[in-house]
Write an enzyme that holds these catalytic residues in place. Sequence first.
Site, PDB file in Angstrom:
ATOM      1  NE  ARG A  73      -4.795   2.143   3.389  1.00 25.64           N
ATOM      2  CZ  ARG A  73      -5.202   3.026   2.490  1.00 25.64           C
ATOM      3  NH1 ARG A  73      -6.482   3.329   2.397  1.00 25.64           N
ATOM      4  NH2 ARG A  73      -4.341   3.635   1.688  1.00 25.64           N
ATOM      5  NE  ARG A  99      -7.951  10.622   3.299  1.00 22.52           N
ATOM      6  CZ  ARG A  99      -7.747   9.540   2.574  1.00 22.52           C
ATOM      7  NH1 ARG A  99      -8.078   8.343   3.060  1.00 22.52           N
ATOM      8  NH2 ARG A  99      -7.230   9.613   1.363  1.00 22.52           N
ATOM      9  CG  HIS A 170     -13.296   5.569   2.618  1.00 21.32           C
ATOM     10  ND1 HIS A 170     -12.778   4.318   2.885  1.00 21.32           N
ATOM     11  CD2 HIS A 170     -12.920   5.846   1.353  1.00 21.32           C
ATOM     12  CE1 HIS A 170     -12.118   3.873   1.826  1.00 21.32           C
ATOM     13  NE2 HIS A 170     -12.199   4.773   0.891  1.00 21.32           N
ATOM     14  CG  ASP A 214     -12.973   1.435  -6.263  1.00 17.91           C
ATOM     15  OD1 ASP A 214     -11.841   1.946  -6.359  1.00 17.91           O
ATOM     16  OD2 ASP A 214     -13.946   2.012  -5.709  1.00 17.91           O
ATOM     17  CD  GLU A 273     -15.623   3.703   0.557  1.00 21.67           C
ATOM     18  OE1 GLU A 273     -15.587   4.822  -0.010  1.00 21.67           O
ATOM     19  OE2 GLU A 273     -14.885   2.760   0.232  1.00 21.67           O
TER      20      GLU A 273
HETATM   21  O1  TA6 Z   1     -13.555   4.505  -1.801  1.00 20.82           O
HETATM   22  C1  TA6 Z   1     -12.773   3.629  -2.588  1.00 20.82           C
HETATM   23  C2  TA6 Z   1     -11.467   4.341  -2.919  1.00 20.82           C
HETATM   24  O2  TA6 Z   1     -11.707   5.534  -3.616  1.00 20.82           O
HETATM   25  C3  TA6 Z   1     -10.584   3.372  -3.708  1.00 20.82           C
HETATM   26  O3  TA6 Z   1     -10.505   3.746  -5.079  1.00 20.82           O
HETATM   27  C4  TA6 Z   1      -9.238   3.456  -2.990  1.00 20.82           C
HETATM   28  O4  TA6 Z   1      -8.462   4.509  -3.508  1.00 20.82           O
HETATM   29  C5  TA6 Z   1      -9.716   3.722  -1.566  1.00 20.82           C
HETATM   30  O5  TA6 Z   1     -10.763   4.673  -1.719  1.00 20.82           O
HETATM   31  C6  TA6 Z   1      -8.642   4.145  -0.606  1.00 20.82           C
HETATM   32  O6  TA6 Z   1      -8.257   5.464  -0.875  1.00 20.82           O
HETATM   33  P1  TA6 Z   1      -7.080   6.099   0.054  1.00 20.82           P
HETATM   34  O7  TA6 Z   1      -6.963   7.510  -0.425  1.00 20.82           O
HETATM   35  O8  TA6 Z   1      -7.537   6.003   1.485  1.00 20.82           O
HETATM   36  O9  TA6 Z   1      -5.878   5.235  -0.190  1.00 20.82           O
END
Ligand code: TA6
Length: 302
Positions: A73, A99, A170, A214, A273
């Site tokens: 995270r 990842r 991201h 988002d 991102e």
């Molecule tokens: O890029 C935004 C997103 O798609 C959000 O909808 C949220 O899900 C975030 O990515 C985090 O995703 P993850 O799979 O890392 O929990």
Amino acid sequence: MSDIAALNQRFAIPGHISFKETDGMIVAEIDNLHAKASICLQGAHLMHWTPHGQPAVIWMSPAATLAPGKSIRGGAPVCWPWFGPHATRSDLPGHGFARTVMWEVLGTKKLEDNGTWIALRLVPTEATRAQWPHPSEVVLQIAVSATSLDMDLGTLNTGTAPITIGDALHTYFTISDIGEVLVHGLEGTKYLDKVDGGITKTQSGPVLIDGEVDRVYLDTAADCVIEDPGWQRKIRIAKRGSHSTVVWNPWIEKTKKMGDLGEHGYRKMLCVESTNAADDVVTIAPNKEHHLWVRYTVEAKI
Ligand code: TA6
């Protein structure tokens, strides 16, 4: 000889880069004249980038854990070979598998400006081939230089048929406080609002965050700039090979649901991102490459 010892023997450069084990994971530590950075070999996951004398630029959740096969995270997750949910298979991981699998070091070097460069390649496995049976190679290059950090996510089609990918860097950026910052560069750009049923809207003025955001901004190759008055700085996100940009902050309720952002983590982070997302997917012909490239630069706020 341990993996760490072998990596250091082959790729360590004094005053630039070395390798160590953290929580059972292999991490490349960069510490050069300009900045410190760290990259977990699982996911080729940039976890930290802190130019000397600056607050950290890349944000890591205080609740982030490093564990085999688990996404980290924060940092700069590599989303590949799809972005978001898989188009047809709900059993496959969101944002692809890149990842959460091991990458190998291809090389390291000193740059002319005394920066540091590293290249990593995803190591395919039976499990990844089961999800993505298309012959391809993906390499991430990271350069930590005097005033910027570059990342280049390159996909080579090694097969005999075209392949279509979605991908993203991201990246979570550290900010003084979510209530202070603005994101410039997306004014007048259409976006899919994932917090409002995915309907298409148009950005009016800079992006400010006063709730869960988002958004997938469409048909944009523009630089974005995070203006952060709280720390008297701007972070510029320049990109090539990407025609969509996602801006994401989970705000309060989603932070509680996700559980790994830290109680008030959402106030200290903002994702901008650089993506090939939604309809901005990329088709790569046999023996051709696609590169998603970004340059992050910290600019003193004028
Ligand atoms: O890029 C935004 C997103 O798609 C959000 O909808 C949220 O899900 C975030 O990515 C985090 O995703 P993850 O799979 O890392 O929990």
